[in-house]
Design a protein around this motif. Structure first.
Motif, PDB file in Angstrom:
ATOM      1  N   GLY A  33      20.006  52.450  34.877  1.00  0.00           N
ATOM      2  CA  GLY A  33      21.261  53.060  35.315  1.00  0.00           C
ATOM      3  C   GLY A  33      22.475  52.278  34.831  1.00  0.00           C
ATOM      4  N   VAL A  34      23.627  52.957  34.856  1.00  0.00           N
ATOM      5  CA  VAL A  34      24.854  52.398  34.298  1.00  0.00           C
ATOM      6  C   VAL A  34      25.983  52.483  35.317  1.00  0.00           C
ATOM      7  N   LEU A  35      26.723  51.402  35.454  1.00  0.00           N
ATOM      8  CA  LEU A  35      27.949  51.381  36.253  1.00  0.00           C
ATOM      9  C   LEU A  35      29.129  51.540  35.308  1.00  0.00           C
ATOM     10  N   VAL A  36      29.868  52.632  35.465  1.00  0.00           N
ATOM     11  CA  VAL A  36      31.050  52.899  34.638  1.00  0.00           C
ATOM     12  C   VAL A  36      32.260  52.522  35.479  1.00  0.00           C
ATOM     13  N   LEU A  37      32.797  51.354  35.203  1.00  0.00           N
ATOM     14  CA  LEU A  37      33.793  50.741  36.081  1.00  0.00           C
ATOM     15  C   LEU A  37      35.118  50.594  35.347  1.00  0.00           C
ATOM     16  N   VAL A  38      36.172  51.162  35.916  1.00  0.00           N
ATOM     17  CA  VAL A  38      37.528  50.955  35.406  1.00  0.00           C
ATOM     18  C   VAL A  38      38.293  50.171  36.462  1.00  0.00           C
ATOM     19  N   GLU A  39      38.907  49.054  36.043  1.00  0.00           N
ATOM     20  CA  GLU A  39      39.671  48.236  36.972  1.00  0.00           C
ATOM     21  C   GLU A  39      40.878  47.618  36.273  1.00  0.00           C
ATOM     22  N   SER A  40      42.002  47.633  36.937  1.00  0.00           N
ATOM     23  CA  SER A  40      43.142  46.860  36.462  1.00  0.00           C
ATOM     24  C   SER A  40      42.790  45.377  36.567  1.00  0.00           C
ATOM     25  N   THR A  41      43.169  44.609  35.553  1.00  0.00           N
ATOM     26  CA  THR A  41      42.765  43.202  35.531  1.00  0.00           C
ATOM     27  C   THR A  41      43.949  42.240  35.506  1.00  0.00           C
ATOM     28  N   GLU A  42      45.159  42.779  35.519  1.00  0.00           N
ATOM     29  CA  GLU A  42      46.348  41.928  35.518  1.00  0.00           C
ATOM     30  C   GLU A  42      47.293  42.387  36.612  1.00  0.00           C
ATOM     31  N   HIS A  43      47.725  41.449  37.434  1.00  0.00           N
ATOM     32  CA  HIS A  43      48.666  41.771  38.511  1.00  0.00           C
ATOM     33  C   HIS A  43      50.081  41.748  37.939  1.00  0.00           C
ATOM     34  N   LEU A  44      50.656  42.940  37.755  1.00  0.00           N
ATOM     35  CA  LEU A  44      52.015  43.037  37.231  1.00  0.00           C
ATOM     36  C   LEU A  44      53.032  42.928  38.363  1.00  0.00           C
ATOM     37  N   ALA A  45      54.212  42.445  38.043  1.00  0.00           N
ATOM     38  CA  ALA A  45      55.221  42.170  39.069  1.00  0.00           C
ATOM     39  C   ALA A  45      55.553  43.401  39.895  1.00  0.00           C
ATOM     40  N   TYR A  46      55.612  44.581  39.259  1.00  0.00           N
ATOM     41  CA  TYR A  46      56.016  45.776  40.010  1.00  0.00           C
ATOM     42  C   TYR A  46      54.956  46.229  41.011  1.00  0.00           C
ATOM     43  N   PHE A  47      53.730  45.696  40.902  1.00  0.00           N
ATOM     44  CA  PHE A  47      52.711  46.033  41.893  1.00  0.00           C
ATOM     45  C   PHE A  47      53.157  45.645  43.302  1.00  0.00           C
ATOM     46  N   ASP A  48      53.970  44.597  43.406  1.00  0.00           N
ATOM     47  CA  ASP A  48      54.405  44.139  44.726  1.00  0.00           C
ATOM     48  C   ASP A  48      55.225  45.193  45.461  1.00  0.00           C
ATOM     49  N   MET A  49      55.831  46.115  44.715  1.00  0.00           N
ATOM     50  CA  MET A  49      56.642  47.165  45.331  1.00  0.00           C
ATOM     51  C   MET A  49      55.979  48.536  45.230  1.00  0.00           C
ATOM     52  N   THR A  50      54.754  48.600  44.736  1.00  0.00           N
ATOM     53  CA  THR A  50      54.053  49.884  44.617  1.00  0.00           C
ATOM     54  C   THR A  50      52.703  49.769  45.323  1.00  0.00           C
ATOM     55  N   THR A  51      51.646  49.549  44.559  1.00  0.00           N
ATOM     56  CA  THR A  51      50.324  49.448  45.182  1.00  0.00           C
ATOM     57  C   THR A  51      50.230  48.285  46.161  1.00  0.00           C
ATOM     58  N   GLY A  52      51.048  47.263  45.955  1.00  0.00           N
ATOM     59  CA  GLY A  52      51.020  46.114  46.862  1.00  0.00           C
ATOM     60  C   GLY A  52      51.451  46.443  48.273  1.00  0.00           C
ATOM     61  N   LEU A  53      52.108  47.579  48.452  1.00  0.00           N
ATOM     62  CA  LEU A  53      52.540  47.993  49.788  1.00  0.00           C
ATOM     63  C   LEU A  53      51.491  48.847  50.500  1.00  0.00           C
ATOM     64  N   ILE A  54      50.428  49.196  49.788  1.00  0.00           N
ATOM     65  CA  ILE A  54      49.374  50.004  50.409  1.00  0.00           C
ATOM     66  C   ILE A  54      48.608  49.167  51.416  1.00  0.00           C
ATOM     67  N   GLU A  55      48.363  49.761  52.566  1.00  0.00           N
ATOM     68  CA  GLU A  55      47.585  49.072  53.585  1.00  0.00           C
ATOM     69  C   GLU A  55      46.207  48.722  53.020  1.00  0.00           C
ATOM     70  N   GLY A  56      45.825  47.461  53.138  1.00  0.00           N
ATOM     71  CA  GLY A  56      44.537  47.039  52.643  1.00  0.00           C
ATOM     72  C   GLY A  56      44.576  46.351  51.287  1.00  0.00           C
ATOM     73  N   TRP A  57      45.752  46.305  50.635  1.00  0.00           N
ATOM     74  CA  TRP A  57      45.842  45.649  49.322  1.00  0.00           C
ATOM     75  C   TRP A  57      45.403  44.191  49.417  1.00  0.00           C
ATOM     76  N   GLN A  58      45.796  43.510  50.482  1.00  0.00           N
ATOM     77  CA  GLN A  58      45.425  42.107  50.674  1.00  0.00           C
ATOM     78  C   GLN A  58      44.207  41.996  51.597  1.00  0.00           C
ATOM     79  N   HIS A  59      43.326  42.960  51.488  1.00  0.00           N
ATOM     80  CA  HIS A  59      42.166  43.066  52.374  1.00  0.00           C
ATOM     81  C   HIS A  59      41.052  42.093  52.006  1.00  0.00           C
ATOM     82  N   PHE A  60      41.053  41.594  50.788  1.00  0.00           N
ATOM     83  CA  PHE A  60      39.933  40.800  50.277  1.00  0.00           C
ATOM     84  C   PHE A  60      39.774  39.474  51.033  1.00  0.00           C
TER      85      PHE A  60
END
Length: 210
Positions: A155-182
């Motif tokens: 079987g194969v895992l087809v995985l797409v992931e962002s690998t660089e934290h860009l500055a604007y993430f802090d005002m976009t996806t960074g505001l999503i509940e759970g972003w700092q969940h890890f």
């Protein structure tokens, strides 16, 4: 927060995940990979045997941007596609968009929990696809081990992931509940991993090649 009751917000979000330049690129790459899996399965079956359906699990189906790209790569009569998410609201939206498609199923799946306890048997999928969903877990090592256990031999895992934290993430996806969940030892200031760290984590989880 994404308000699913707002049709305009939902349609805009769906278009973003389907039509933005980056989405077109990674959805196209995922589709090419699935097409290759179908081609290989057809070749392995030979001229006399009908190929078995490709059993696909999509993790975090969300607004269906990846789903809409992958389904055309799977012959209608040979699909066994499970659209999954942790949200009932996204599952309902998925049923509205893809419920009439042959061979498409829908189910709640939480990568944080034991798949068997959720009704998913080990080695029951030929491919698992996920677009920017796997990093959202608390313990990435445990999550990758669960994904590995769900894959059938070969079987194969087809995985797409962002690998660089860009500055604007802090005002976009960074505001999503759970972003700092890890809460694992792989992440530091943000939940994203550099490519080398992904390769290391995948190898540790038992994937033969990445």
């Amino acid at each position: 927060r994404l308000e699913l009751g707002s049709g305009r917000v939902l349609v805009t979000t769906e278009a973003l995940y389907r039509e933005s330049p980056s989405a077109r690129v990674y959805n196209g790459l995922m589709r090419s990979t699935v097409e290759l899996l179908v081609t290989r399965r057809t070749a392995d079956a030979g001229a006399t045997d009908a190929p078995a359906p490709l059993r696909v699990l999509e993790i975090g189906g969300g607004t269906g941007g990846t789903t809409s790209s992958l389904l055309p790569a799977l012959p209608a009569g040979r699909r066994d596609y499970l659209f999954s998410d942790v949200s009932d609201a996204f599952l309902e939206r998925g049923r509205e968009r893809f419920g009439a498609e042959p061979g498409v199923r829908f189910g709640i799946f939480n990568l944080e929990h034991d798949p068997a306890a959720q009704g998913y048997a080990p080695a029951s999928f030929d491919a698992i696809v996920a677009a920017n969903a796997v990093h959202a877990v608390k313990d990435l090592r445990a999550a990758l081990a669960r994904l590995k256990a769900l894959l059938a031999p070969g079987g194969v895992l087809v995985l797409v992931e962002s690998t660089e934290h860009l500055a604007y993430f802090d005002m976009t996806t960074g505001l999503i509940e759970g972003w700092q969940h890890f809460a694992d030892d792989l992440r530091g200031d943000n939940p994203l991993l550099a490519p080398a760290r992904w390769l290391e984590a995948l190898a540790t989880a038992g994937f033969d090649e990445a």
